[in-house]
Design an enzyme around this catalytic site. Structure first.
Site, mmCIF file in Angstrom:
data_model
loop_
_atom_site.group_PDB
_atom_site.id
_atom_site.type_symbol
_atom_site.label_atom_id
_atom_site.label_comp_id
_atom_site.label_asym_id
_atom_site.label_seq_id
_atom_site.Cartn_x
_atom_site.Cartn_y
_atom_site.Cartn_z
ATOM 1 N NE ARG A 64 43.900 45.837 34.678
ATOM 2 C CZ ARG A 64 42.785 45.895 35.410
ATOM 3 N NH1 ARG A 64 42.610 46.879 36.261
ATOM 4 N NH2 ARG A 64 41.875 44.964 35.295
ATOM 5 C CD GLU A 101 34.148 45.133 40.782
ATOM 6 O OE1 GLU A 101 35.283 45.483 40.410
ATOM 7 O OE2 GLU A 101 33.226 45.936 40.996
#
Ligand SMILES: O=P(O)(O)OC[C@H]1O[C@H](OP(=O)(O)OP(=O)(O)O)[C@H](O)[C@@H]1O
Ligand SMILES: Nc1ncnc2[nH]cnc12
Length: 176
Positions: A64, A101
């Site tokens: 991204r 995460e």
């Protein structure tokens, strides 16, 4: 009608998806920002604005970060450095592994991509645990380049990723 600011575009377009890619993760999806021309331009400009001419190249982190860094590089007339996931770059690389995460990853840069001392502005979409950006910062330093700053669209403050980042300016467009 006046143009929307980057913050207004982000308020309108960033989507929060529960339980993706794993149960318990509140995923911040910036693809609607990438798909909107004026929003992408405003966000790309806002990421680099505080750094003026203090850098030569913009580094984007796969995947991204590539979209944002490429847009910012094209709009500001700078070159683009790809910080890639492992195994994608054909030349001699430097490599750093980290946890995020959800899962683990390894990032690489071409060791000889830029002259020593090149000033690099590091760009990504989300700062969560900070694993991705701190690994990218280590790669820039190990390659002999200078970290001119770090610019991120969205900081997830609860994960305290900023504490893992190297010194130097960290510019964040929004916090959640
Ligand atoms: O602060 P952290 O905990 O390291 O997390 C942030 C990173 O996680 C996401 O990338 P991801 O690795 O999911 O890859 P993608 O861009 O290819 O979707 C995001 O784009 C950041 O790069
Ligand atoms: N919650 C989250 N949303 C989007 N990207 C992420 N990268 C790491 N955590 C994320």
């Amino acid at each position: 009608m006046t143009e929307r600011s980057a913050a207004e575009h982000l308020d309108a377009l960033v989507r929060t998806v529960p339980d993706f890619p794993e149960p318990g993760i509140l995923f911040r999806d910036l693809t609607p920002v990438f798909a909107d021309g004026p929003a992408l331009a405003a966000v790309a400009d806002a990421l680099v604005a505080p750094f003026a001419d203090g850098f030569e190249v913009i580094a984007g982190v796969e995947a991204r970060g590539f979209a944002l860094a490429a847009a910012a590089a094209a709009r500001s007339g700078h070159g683009l450095l790809l910080v890639r996931k492992a195994g994608k770059l054909p030349g001699a690389t430097l490599r750093e592994s980290y946890a995020l995460e959800y899962g683990d990853a390894t990032l690489e840069v071409h060791a000889d991509q830029l002259p020593a001392g090149s000033r690099v502005l590091l760009v990504d979409d989300v700062l969560a645990t900070g694993g991705t950006l701190s690994a990218s910062q280590r790669l820039i330093e190990r390659a002999g380049w200078v970290l001119a700053g770090t610019a991120v669209v969205l900081e997830l403050t609860g994960l305290q990723g900023r504490a893992r980042l190297a010194g130097g300016e960290v510019h964040v467009l929004q916090q959640a």
